[in-house]
Write a protein that holds these residues in place. Structure first.
Motif, PDB file in Angstrom:
ATOM      1  N   LEU A 207       0.824  -1.212   0.000  1.00  0.00           N
ATOM      2  CA  LEU A 207       0.000   0.000   0.000  1.00  0.00           C
ATOM      3  C   LEU A 207       0.859   1.263   0.000  1.00  0.00           C
ATOM      4  O   LEU A 207       0.513   2.265  -0.638  1.00  0.00           O
ATOM      5  N   VAL A 208       1.967   1.230   0.721  1.00  0.00           N
ATOM      6  CA  VAL A 208       2.864   2.394   0.725  1.00  0.00           C
ATOM      7  C   VAL A 208       3.447   2.615  -0.668  1.00  0.00           C
ATOM      8  O   VAL A 208       3.602   3.755  -1.126  1.00  0.00           O
ATOM      9  N   ALA A 209       3.751   1.522  -1.395  1.00  0.00           N
ATOM     10  CA  ALA A 209       4.361   1.651  -2.711  1.00  0.00           C
ATOM     11  C   ALA A 209       3.347   2.072  -3.774  1.00  0.00           C
ATOM     12  O   ALA A 209       3.644   2.901  -4.634  1.00  0.00           O
ATOM     13  N   VAL A 210       2.155   1.552  -3.711  1.00  0.00           N
ATOM     14  CA  VAL A 210       1.163   1.808  -4.756  1.00  0.00           C
ATOM     15  C   VAL A 210       0.217   2.936  -4.378  1.00  0.00           C
ATOM     16  O   VAL A 210      -0.195   3.734  -5.216  1.00  0.00           O
ATOM     17  N   ARG A 211      -0.186   2.986  -3.091  1.00  0.00           N
ATOM     18  CA  ARG A 211      -1.054   4.042  -2.538  1.00  0.00           C
ATOM     19  C   ARG A 211      -2.453   4.030  -3.149  1.00  0.00           C
ATOM     20  O   ARG A 211      -3.089   5.068  -3.248  1.00  0.00           O
ATOM     21  N   SER A 212      -2.931   2.880  -3.543  1.00  0.00           N
ATOM     22  CA  SER A 212      -4.292   2.788  -4.070  1.00  0.00           C
ATOM     23  C   SER A 212      -4.740   1.330  -4.061  1.00  0.00           C
ATOM     24  O   SER A 212      -4.268   0.531  -4.874  1.00  0.00           O
ATOM     25  N   PRO A 213      -5.656   0.949  -3.147  1.00  0.00           N
ATOM     26  CA  PRO A 213      -6.169  -0.424  -3.155  1.00  0.00           C
ATOM     27  C   PRO A 213      -6.816  -0.797  -4.484  1.00  0.00           C
ATOM     28  O   PRO A 213      -6.725  -1.950  -4.915  1.00  0.00           O
ATOM     29  N   ARG A 214      -7.469   0.174  -5.116  1.00  0.00           N
ATOM     30  CA  ARG A 214      -8.114  -0.117  -6.401  1.00  0.00           C
ATOM     31  C   ARG A 214      -7.082  -0.554  -7.441  1.00  0.00           C
ATOM     32  O   ARG A 214      -7.293  -1.522  -8.178  1.00  0.00           O
ATOM     33  N   ARG A 215      -5.977   0.164  -7.515  1.00  0.00           N
ATOM     34  CA  ARG A 215      -4.963  -0.167  -8.502  1.00  0.00           C
ATOM     35  C   ARG A 215      -4.248  -1.472  -8.156  1.00  0.00           C
ATOM     36  O   ARG A 215      -3.818  -2.204  -9.039  1.00  0.00           O
ATOM     37  N   ILE A 216      -4.128  -1.758  -6.875  1.00  0.00           N
ATOM     38  CA  ILE A 216      -3.553  -3.043  -6.473  1.00  0.00           C
ATOM     39  C   ILE A 216      -4.422  -4.187  -6.980  1.00  0.00           C
ATOM     40  O   ILE A 216      -3.924  -5.171  -7.535  1.00  0.00           O
ATOM     41  N   PHE A 217      -5.734  -4.048  -6.792  1.00  0.00           N
ATOM     42  CA  PHE A 217      -6.637  -5.111  -7.234  1.00  0.00           C
ATOM     43  C   PHE A 217      -6.562  -5.293  -8.750  1.00  0.00           C
ATOM     44  O   PHE A 217      -6.466  -6.424  -9.249  1.00  0.00           O
TER      45      PHE A 217
ATOM     46  N   LEU B  26     -15.220  -5.468  -4.524  1.00  0.00           N
ATOM     47  CA  LEU B  26     -15.920  -4.781  -3.437  1.00  0.00           C
ATOM     48  C   LEU B  26     -15.434  -5.266  -2.077  1.00  0.00           C
ATOM     49  O   LEU B  26     -15.245  -4.457  -1.151  1.00  0.00           O
ATOM     50  N   LEU B  27     -15.235  -6.558  -1.922  1.00  0.00           N
ATOM     51  CA  LEU B  27     -14.721  -7.080  -0.652  1.00  0.00           C
ATOM     52  C   LEU B  27     -13.315  -6.574  -0.372  1.00  0.00           C
ATOM     53  O   LEU B  27     -12.974  -6.251   0.778  1.00  0.00           O
ATOM     54  N   PHE B  28     -12.516  -6.482  -1.409  1.00  0.00           N
ATOM     55  CA  PHE B  28     -11.139  -6.030  -1.233  1.00  0.00           C
ATOM     56  C   PHE B  28     -11.089  -4.575  -0.766  1.00  0.00           C
ATOM     57  O   PHE B  28     -10.280  -4.218   0.095  1.00  0.00           O
ATOM     58  N   LEU B  29     -11.943  -3.734  -1.327  1.00  0.00           N
ATOM     59  CA  LEU B  29     -11.939  -2.322  -0.940  1.00  0.00           C
ATOM     60  C   LEU B  29     -12.442  -2.109   0.481  1.00  0.00           C
ATOM     61  O   LEU B  29     -12.101  -1.105   1.123  1.00  0.00           O
ATOM     62  N   ARG B  30     -13.239  -3.037   1.011  1.00  0.00           N
ATOM     63  CA  ARG B  30     -13.836  -2.868   2.338  1.00  0.00           C
ATOM     64  C   ARG B  30     -13.028  -3.539   3.446  1.00  0.00           C
ATOM     65  O   ARG B  30     -13.409  -3.449   4.610  1.00  0.00           O
ATOM     66  N   ARG B  31     -11.930  -4.175   3.105  1.00  0.00           N
ATOM     67  CA  ARG B  31     -11.187  -4.879   4.134  1.00  0.00           C
ATOM     68  C   ARG B  31     -10.329  -3.918   4.952  1.00  0.00           C
ATOM     69  O   ARG B  31      -9.991  -2.807   4.508  1.00  0.00           O
ATOM     70  N   ASP B  32      -9.950  -4.341   6.126  1.00  0.00           N
ATOM     71  CA  ASP B  32      -9.131  -3.550   7.040  1.00  0.00           C
ATOM     72  C   ASP B  32      -7.672  -3.981   6.898  1.00  0.00           C
ATOM     73  O   ASP B  32      -7.282  -5.041   7.363  1.00  0.00           O
ATOM     74  N   PHE B  33      -6.866  -3.123   6.249  1.00  0.00           N
ATOM     75  CA  PHE B  33      -5.460  -3.447   6.023  1.00  0.00           C
ATOM     76  C   PHE B  33      -4.583  -3.187   7.253  1.00  0.00           C
ATOM     77  O   PHE B  33      -3.428  -3.589   7.283  1.00  0.00           O
ATOM     78  N   THR B  34      -5.144  -2.501   8.260  1.00  0.00           N
ATOM     79  CA  THR B  34      -4.343  -2.209   9.457  1.00  0.00           C
ATOM     80  C   THR B  34      -4.352  -3.369  10.448  1.00  0.00           C
ATOM     81  O   THR B  34      -3.547  -3.382  11.380  1.00  0.00           O
ATOM     82  N   ASN B  35      -5.245  -4.310  10.259  1.00  0.00           N
ATOM     83  CA  ASN B  35      -5.367  -5.446  11.175  1.00  0.00           C
ATOM     84  C   ASN B  35      -4.465  -6.577  10.695  1.00  0.00           C
ATOM     85  O   ASN B  35      -4.747  -7.248   9.700  1.00  0.00           O
ATOM     86  N   LEU B  36      -3.361  -6.788  11.395  1.00  0.00           N
ATOM     87  CA  LEU B  36      -2.422  -7.836  10.998  1.00  0.00           C
ATOM     88  C   LEU B  36      -2.977  -9.234  11.209  1.00  0.00           C
ATOM     89  O   LEU B  36      -2.487 -10.197  10.625  1.00  0.00           O
TER      90      LEU B  36
END
Length: 449
Positions: A114-124, A275-285
């Motif tokens: 996320l730090v490298a790309v800075r966009s969950p949409r583009r990652i997906f 949609l599931l990917f955009l709603r997930r919590d990336f801060t929860n390890l």
């Protein structure tokens, strides 16, 4: 004293473009040893398999087009397609798409990405496109390798279709290509299900197993006595509906419906995964999947799509029965027999005869007429009658039929011996395969009586 206040410039970090993320994800996939092994296997193993089987004395006659692997190199890629649709493609989509998101959960690298790309949409989008590219590369390897193996070992000869007529090498090549292209629709559906499972189930191995489990469930469903509308509503039907390309005229109805359903599943499952990917919590390890949300957002919409497809197909086509009826079976058997009888006539160097002169017909019964004369089963019996110019007495031949639920049948000759009772013909140039001994055919499920 005047103080000068200099405002700090706020520099906003740019998001990495999709093209760069796509190349990064593609390199990550291809750098995995298991992906490299799969690519190598898909581009080499089919050629070796087809070449090896084509030189054996015993052919896989229980596999569609397997009995013609000695006669033409175009039978090999079709045998491989039948195997790939049942086993290889579900496993390949599982390894590639079913693990593309879950691997980040196992390695704990989401924050770095996320730090490298800075966009969950583009990652997906980057991960989905990279998975699609690798899957297409694997499918292309299976098709090209099996075709090359068949052509090198046997040659560019005509192919016998499922109604007994000969397909010229160029026509056979085109139809083989179309069959593999049609198989991409259910392959994409399984890949999208793999993406959905990888997103929804996190580290759980069930995400990796989801595509082959869905494919297995669809294969079992095709064996059950279900209405045609239900069969067509399953995303894997195009894996078997390509059979219709090898009749004249081509039976395109089931194939087009199967392709459309497969693509609809692919689009819907991909959107749900997004949609599931955009709603997930990336801060929860400790994140380990979406739990109940995976059922409500993932499974229920796909079940709704299946119900909708069943309703549309049932209304648009006569498809609430098995689709295998006595009149259709008799017509299919008679047509295939007439074409193959002409082939046998040529092998025996007898005077040429046309289908119109033969006037072949078939009288078929199921269970000796003791049950309903429709449906799949190995208890069909047909008596074929034909006429020869200048011969007052018509000829007859008996066949035992084994018809599967998708309309494919194997006709096994049961005499007389000089027509279909033996697998070899004695010709002036030596023994030759008897085309009337056993042959494959296809009953079009969507045609009316």
């Amino acid at each position: 004293m005047t103080a000068t206040v200099t405002a700090d410039k706020v520099v906003s970090a740019r998001r990495a473009p999709v093209s760069r993320g796509y190349r990064f994800e593609l390199v990550k996939l291809v750098s995995q040893w298991r992906i490299r092994l799969l690519v190598l296997a898909c581009w080499t193993a089919p050629a070796l398999f087809v070449a090896g089987v084509s030189r054996q004395s015993t052919l896989p006659s229980d596999t569609l087009f397997g009995r013609w692997m000695h006669a033409t190199g175009w039978a090999g890629p079709l045998v491989m397609l039948g195997f790939a649709g049942t086993w290889a493609l579900p496993l390949l989509t599982s390894v590639v798409a079913g693990d593309v998101f879950a691997v980040e959960d196992r390695l704990g690298t989401w924050r770095h990405l996320l730090v490298a790309v800075r966009s969950p949409r583009r990652i997906f989008v980057a991960k989905a496109l990279a998975s699609l590219t690798v899957i297409l590369l694997l499918v292309a390897g299976l098709a090209v390798s099996s075709a090359v193996g068949g052509l090198v070992s046997v040659g560019n000869q005509p192919l016998v279709g499922l109604d007994g007529h000969l397909l010229a090498p160029g026509d056979a090549a085109l139809r083989v290509l179309l069959a593999w292209v049609a198989a991409l629709a259910p392959t994409l559906a399984l890949a999208a299900i793999g993406l959905l499972g990888s997103v929804a189930l996190g580290r759980s191995p069930m995400g990796l197993l989801l595509p082959p489990l869905v494919a297995l469930a669809m294969s079992v469903a095709q064996m059950l006595p279900l209405p045609v509308a239900v069969r067509l509503a399953l995303p894997g039907y195009a894996f078997i509906a390509w059979n219709g390309l090898f009749t004249s005229p081509a039976q395109l109805g089931p194939l087009l419906i199967g392709v459309a359903v497969g693509l609809a599943w692919a689009v819907l499952a991909t959107v749900l995964a997004y949609l599931l990917f955009l709603r997930r919590d990336f801060t929860n390890l400790a994140y380990d999947g979406s739990g109940r949300r995976a059922l409500t957002v993932g499974a229920l919409p796909l079940a709704g799509l299946t119900a909708l497809t069943v309703g549309v197909v049932a209304v648009a086509t006569p498809s609430m029965g098995s689709g295998i009826e006595q009149d259709k079976v008799q017509r299919s058997v008679a047509t295939a027999f007439a074409h193959l009888y002409r082939m046998q006539t040529q092998e025996l160097h007898r005077p040429a005869v046309t289908e119109a002169q033969l006037r072949a017909s078939a009288a078929c019964t199921k269970s000796d007429g003791q049950s309903a004369q429709e449906g799949a089963g190995n208890d069909w019996r047909c008596v074929v009658t034909w006429h020869l110019p200048g011969v007052p007495v018509p000829g007859t031949a008996i066949y035992q039929l084994d018809i599967t639920s998708d309309g494919r049948f194997v006709a096994d000759g049961d005499g007389p011996k000089e027509v279909n009772g033996y697998f070899l013909l004695r010709t002036s140039t030596g023994d030759a395969p008897n085309p009337l001994w056993q042959f494959d055919g296809n009953v079009e499920l969507l045609t009316p009586h």
